[in-house]
Design a protein around this motif. Sequence first.
Motif, PDB file in Angstrom:
ATOM      1  N   UNK A  32       0.827  -1.204   0.000  1.00  0.00           N
ATOM      2  CA  UNK A  32       0.000   0.000   0.000  1.00  0.00           C
ATOM      3  C   UNK A  32       0.864   1.259   0.000  1.00  0.00           C
ATOM      4  N   UNK A  33       1.888   1.258   0.795  1.00  0.00           N
ATOM      5  CA  UNK A  33       2.791   2.402   0.866  1.00  0.00           C
ATOM      6  C   UNK A  33       3.493   2.602  -0.483  1.00  0.00           C
ATOM      7  N   UNK A  34       3.902   1.522  -1.110  1.00  0.00           N
ATOM      8  CA  UNK A  34       4.550   1.601  -2.418  1.00  0.00           C
ATOM      9  C   UNK A  34       3.581   2.166  -3.455  1.00  0.00           C
ATOM     10  N   UNK A  35       2.330   1.705  -3.448  1.00  0.00           N
ATOM     11  CA  UNK A  35       1.331   2.199  -4.393  1.00  0.00           C
ATOM     12  C   UNK A  35       1.098   3.696  -4.226  1.00  0.00           C
ATOM     13  N   UNK A  36       1.017   4.159  -2.963  1.00  0.00           N
ATOM     14  CA  UNK A  36       0.829   5.588  -2.723  1.00  0.00           C
ATOM     15  C   UNK A  36       2.016   6.392  -3.229  1.00  0.00           C
ATOM     16  N   UNK A  37       3.217   5.897  -3.000  1.00  0.00           N
ATOM     17  CA  UNK A  37       4.423   6.591  -3.459  1.00  0.00           C
ATOM     18  C   UNK A  37       4.457   6.652  -4.980  1.00  0.00           C
ATOM     19  N   UNK A  38       4.060   5.571  -5.645  1.00  0.00           N
ATOM     20  CA  UNK A  38       4.042   5.553  -7.096  1.00  0.00           C
ATOM     21  C   UNK A  38       2.980   6.507  -7.645  1.00  0.00           C
ATOM     22  N   UNK A  39       1.846   6.588  -6.985  1.00  0.00           N
ATOM     23  CA  UNK A  39       0.784   7.485  -7.435  1.00  0.00           C
ATOM     24  C   UNK A  39       1.216   8.940  -7.316  1.00  0.00           C
ATOM     25  N   UNK A  40       1.956   9.274  -6.263  1.00  0.00           N
ATOM     26  CA  UNK A  40       2.441  10.640  -6.091  1.00  0.00           C
ATOM     27  C   UNK A  40       3.544  10.972  -7.085  1.00  0.00           C
ATOM     28  N   UNK A  41       4.348   9.977  -7.465  1.00  0.00           N
ATOM     29  CA  UNK A  41       5.521  10.209  -8.293  1.00  0.00           C
ATOM     30  C   UNK A  41       5.194  10.531  -9.740  1.00  0.00           C
ATOM     31  N   UNK A  42       4.145   9.944 -10.301  1.00  0.00           N
ATOM     32  CA  UNK A  42       3.907  10.151 -11.723  1.00  0.00           C
ATOM     33  C   UNK A  42       2.455  10.108 -12.088  1.00  0.00           C
ATOM     34  N   UNK A  43       2.238  10.152 -13.418  1.00  0.00           N
ATOM     35  CA  UNK A  43       0.867  10.175 -13.905  1.00  0.00           C
ATOM     36  C   UNK A  43       0.216   8.805 -13.933  1.00  0.00           C
ATOM     37  N   UNK A  44       0.987   7.728 -13.882  1.00  0.00           N
ATOM     38  CA  UNK A  44       0.415   6.398 -13.730  1.00  0.00           C
ATOM     39  C   UNK A  44       0.040   5.688 -15.007  1.00  0.00           C
ATOM     40  N   UNK A  45       0.432   6.220 -16.202  1.00  0.00           N
ATOM     41  CA  UNK A  45       0.039   5.530 -17.429  1.00  0.00           C
ATOM     42  C   UNK A  45       0.764   4.210 -17.593  1.00  0.00           C
ATOM     43  N   UNK A  46       2.002   4.116 -17.126  1.00  0.00           N
ATOM     44  CA  UNK A  46       2.746   2.878 -17.260  1.00  0.00           C
ATOM     45  C   UNK A  46       2.525   1.940 -16.099  1.00  0.00           C
ATOM     46  N   UNK A  47       1.937   2.430 -15.043  1.00  0.00           N
ATOM     47  CA  UNK A  47       1.741   1.612 -13.855  1.00  0.00           C
ATOM     48  C   UNK A  47       0.322   1.052 -13.824  1.00  0.00           C
ATOM     49  N   UNK A  48       0.159   0.066 -13.016  1.00  0.00           N
ATOM     50  CA  UNK A  48      -1.144  -0.577 -12.909  1.00  0.00           C
ATOM     51  C   UNK A  48      -2.127   0.344 -12.202  1.00  0.00           C
ATOM     52  N   UNK A  49      -3.327   0.358 -12.695  1.00  0.00           N
ATOM     53  CA  UNK A  49      -4.391   1.099 -12.043  1.00  0.00           C
ATOM     54  C   UNK A  49      -4.754   0.376 -10.755  1.00  0.00           C
ATOM     55  N   UNK A  50      -5.022   1.150  -9.714  1.00  0.00           N
ATOM     56  CA  UNK A  50      -5.355   0.536  -8.426  1.00  0.00           C
ATOM     57  C   UNK A  50      -6.668  -0.232  -8.516  1.00  0.00           C
ATOM     58  N   UNK A  51      -7.637   0.313  -9.254  1.00  0.00           N
ATOM     59  CA  UNK A  51      -8.947  -0.346  -9.310  1.00  0.00           C
ATOM     60  C   UNK A  51      -8.941  -1.588 -10.190  1.00  0.00           C
ATOM     61  N   UNK A  52      -8.219  -1.558 -11.323  1.00  0.00           N
ATOM     62  CA  UNK A  52      -8.233  -2.710 -12.219  1.00  0.00           C
ATOM     63  C   UNK A  52      -7.037  -3.611 -12.038  1.00  0.00           C
ATOM     64  N   UNK A  53      -5.955  -3.101 -11.483  1.00  0.00           N
ATOM     65  CA  UNK A  53      -4.751  -3.904 -11.305  1.00  0.00           C
ATOM     66  C   UNK A  53      -4.077  -4.233 -12.622  1.00  0.00           C
ATOM     67  N   UNK A  54      -4.231  -3.366 -13.615  1.00  0.00           N
ATOM     68  CA  UNK A  54      -3.731  -3.656 -14.953  1.00  0.00           C
ATOM     69  C   UNK A  54      -3.110  -2.390 -15.538  1.00  0.00           C
ATOM     70  N   UNK A  55      -1.999  -2.552 -16.246  1.00  0.00           N
ATOM     71  CA  UNK A  55      -1.389  -1.405 -16.913  1.00  0.00           C
ATOM     72  C   UNK A  55      -2.146  -1.109 -18.197  1.00  0.00           C
ATOM     73  N   UNK A  56      -1.963   0.096 -18.697  1.00  0.00           N
ATOM     74  CA  UNK A  56      -2.611   0.493 -19.939  1.00  0.00           C
ATOM     75  C   UNK A  56      -2.089  -0.343 -21.098  1.00  0.00           C
ATOM     76  N   UNK A  57      -0.796  -0.621 -21.097  1.00  0.00           N
ATOM     77  CA  UNK A  57      -0.204  -1.435 -22.163  1.00  0.00           C
ATOM     78  C   UNK A  57      -0.830  -2.827 -22.190  1.00  0.00           C
ATOM     79  N   UNK A  58      -0.984  -3.425 -21.012  1.00  0.00           N
ATOM     80  CA  UNK A  58      -1.581  -4.759 -20.918  1.00  0.00           C
ATOM     81  C   UNK A  58      -3.026  -4.734 -21.415  1.00  0.00           C
TER      82      UNK A  58
END
Length: 139
Positions: A32-58
């Motif tokens: 959870x702490x890692x997810x919050x840090x990642x959300x603060x760090x960037x826009x999240x397009x390359x990272x998995x969405x918290x609700x779907x658990x899936x990246x945009x590329x996937x």
Amino acid sequence: MAYRLITQAVIVGTRVVGRAFAEAYKQAAASSQYQRAQAKAGNGTGRASVSTGMTLEEACKILNVKPPQNGKADMEEVMERFKRLFDSNDPKKGGSFYLQSKILRARERIEAEVKPTLEKEAQESEVKEGWNPKLYKDR
């Protein structure tokens, strides 16, 4: 003497379950702490969405569509591919519920990426055209 064995078994079992629970809690808190840090760090397009658990590329690979450019995607193509894949993987037709779930999450992930742009465009067009309330007549 049997009560001693039963008591020891209960105590040992409680310790094992307690340690496992504590370790699982530590891992969940770290994640959870890692997810919050990642959300603060960037826009999240390359990272998995918290609700779907899936990246945009996937999500784009699953539905075999192009990634959204500047928040815009061909949603008709996405929906057409979604419907075709979702229906073909119906468990009643011998398909897989797991694949159906992945296809649904992929559509939701792409929609989440495109939604802010669509809302902004709708708001701008409403401002341009003026507010036209939808009137419904009772029968």
